[in-house]
Design an enzyme around this catalytic site. Sequence first.
Site, PDB file in Angstrom:
ATOM      1  N   LEU A  32       1.244  -1.326  -0.175  1.00  0.00           N
ATOM      2  CA  LEU A  32      -0.253  -0.462  -0.632  1.00  0.00           C
ATOM      3  C   LEU A  32       0.762   1.144   0.069  1.00  0.00           C
ATOM      4  O   LEU A  32       0.453   3.176  -0.195  1.00  0.00           O
ATOM      5  CB  LEU A  32      -0.488   0.377   1.222  1.00  0.00           C
ATOM      6  N   ALA A  55      -4.146  -1.486   6.064  1.00  0.00           N
ATOM      7  CA  ALA A  55      -3.656  -0.053   6.430  1.00  0.00           C
ATOM      8  C   ALA A  55      -2.981   0.112   7.661  1.00  0.00           C
ATOM      9  O   ALA A  55      -2.580  -0.819   8.497  1.00  0.00           O
ATOM     10  CB  ALA A  55      -5.392   0.374   7.601  1.00  0.00           C
ATOM     11  N   TYR A  56      -2.587   1.137   7.451  1.00  0.00           N
ATOM     12  CA  TYR A  56      -0.934   1.483   8.149  1.00  0.00           C
ATOM     13  C   TYR A  56      -2.324   1.737   9.801  1.00  0.00           C
ATOM     14  O   TYR A  56      -3.074   3.574  10.180  1.00  0.00           O
ATOM     15  CB  TYR A  56      -0.342   2.675   8.084  1.00  0.00           C
ATOM     16  N   ASP A  97     -13.600   5.395  13.804  1.00  0.00           N
ATOM     17  CA  ASP A  97     -14.122   6.347  14.655  1.00  0.00           C
ATOM     18  C   ASP A  97     -13.021   7.725  15.206  1.00  0.00           C
ATOM     19  O   ASP A  97     -13.905   8.447  15.341  1.00  0.00           O
ATOM     20  CB  ASP A  97     -14.705   6.275  15.980  1.00  0.00           C
ATOM     21  N   TYR A 120      -2.678   8.976  12.797  1.00  0.00           N
ATOM     22  CA  TYR A 120      -3.708   8.437  11.891  1.00  0.00           C
ATOM     23  C   TYR A 120      -4.936   9.028  11.792  1.00  0.00           C
ATOM     24  O   TYR A 120      -5.775   8.408  10.406  1.00  0.00           O
ATOM     25  CB  TYR A 120      -3.876   7.463  12.941  1.00  0.00           C
TER      26      TYR A 120
END
Length: 291
Positions: A32, A55-56, A97, A120
């Site tokens: 990615l 994802a990271y 979230d 993040y």
Amino acid sequence: MKLLVFGKTGQVATELQAQAEVTALGRPQADLSDPEACAAAIASGDWDAVINAAAYTAVDRAEEEEALALVINGAAPAAMARACAVRGLPFLHISTDYVFEGGGTASWRTTDPVAPQNAYGRSKLAGEEGVRAAGGQHAILRTSWVFSAHGANFVKTMLRLSATMDNLSIVADEVGGPTPAADIAAALLEMARQMKTDPNKGGTYHFGGTPAVSWADFAAAIFARAGRRVTITPMPSADYAAGMRDKGRTHAARPLNSRMDSTTLKTDFGLSQPDWAAGLDAVLKTLEAQT
């Protein structure tokens, strides 16, 4: 369905492979940090839908590696979404979230303003914006507090610590819905099926476990169900963060409120919030069988 999944060893990716026949791409097949390589993987195959479960996720490290996080969590999903739009494929993407500022006590709705408080969260918001901008059929699934029998997560950390400690200080003022990775995977598979049938379906959705609890309350449930005798000392998140800083470790700001309103997912796809207690029992049973 012929499903292409980005991610192979993560919690949700592992559950997707357990629940359906999918083509799962790990980092050697689709890194990615190279968004165009991810787009090429979509263009080179015959797929019915694409799910990004990679994802990271190193929240603290992202404070020092925000540029990399923005590529992996922002540019890569955007490139995937564009490739899917070109071919008319449904694209499903997991978000978080952490795109919200994390205050208050009300469950976050999909229409609430976003204001991420850490690197993040900013990187995940960039991914959401890129997916929407691609203009194709998509579903962004925001979730929280993911746990499973795989990888690193709060449940496994609590079990590891309780094996040698009988008194633990756990954050008690962060509240959210623990979400079993198995339920996230099942939801994504059902959404993909419905989106393939109905090209008008899609949008941004929330999927968090119920009922909402604090980390301390979740830990108590883990210990009770696992038969561990541990005394929990509730602590404020500010004290935990200060302790991390005293140890010279980076600690990104966490939301105090991670409650998620999943109403629109129920309305559009017929999917209800998962019962995290049932998911926890299943995870503990799996972990016990592995010992």
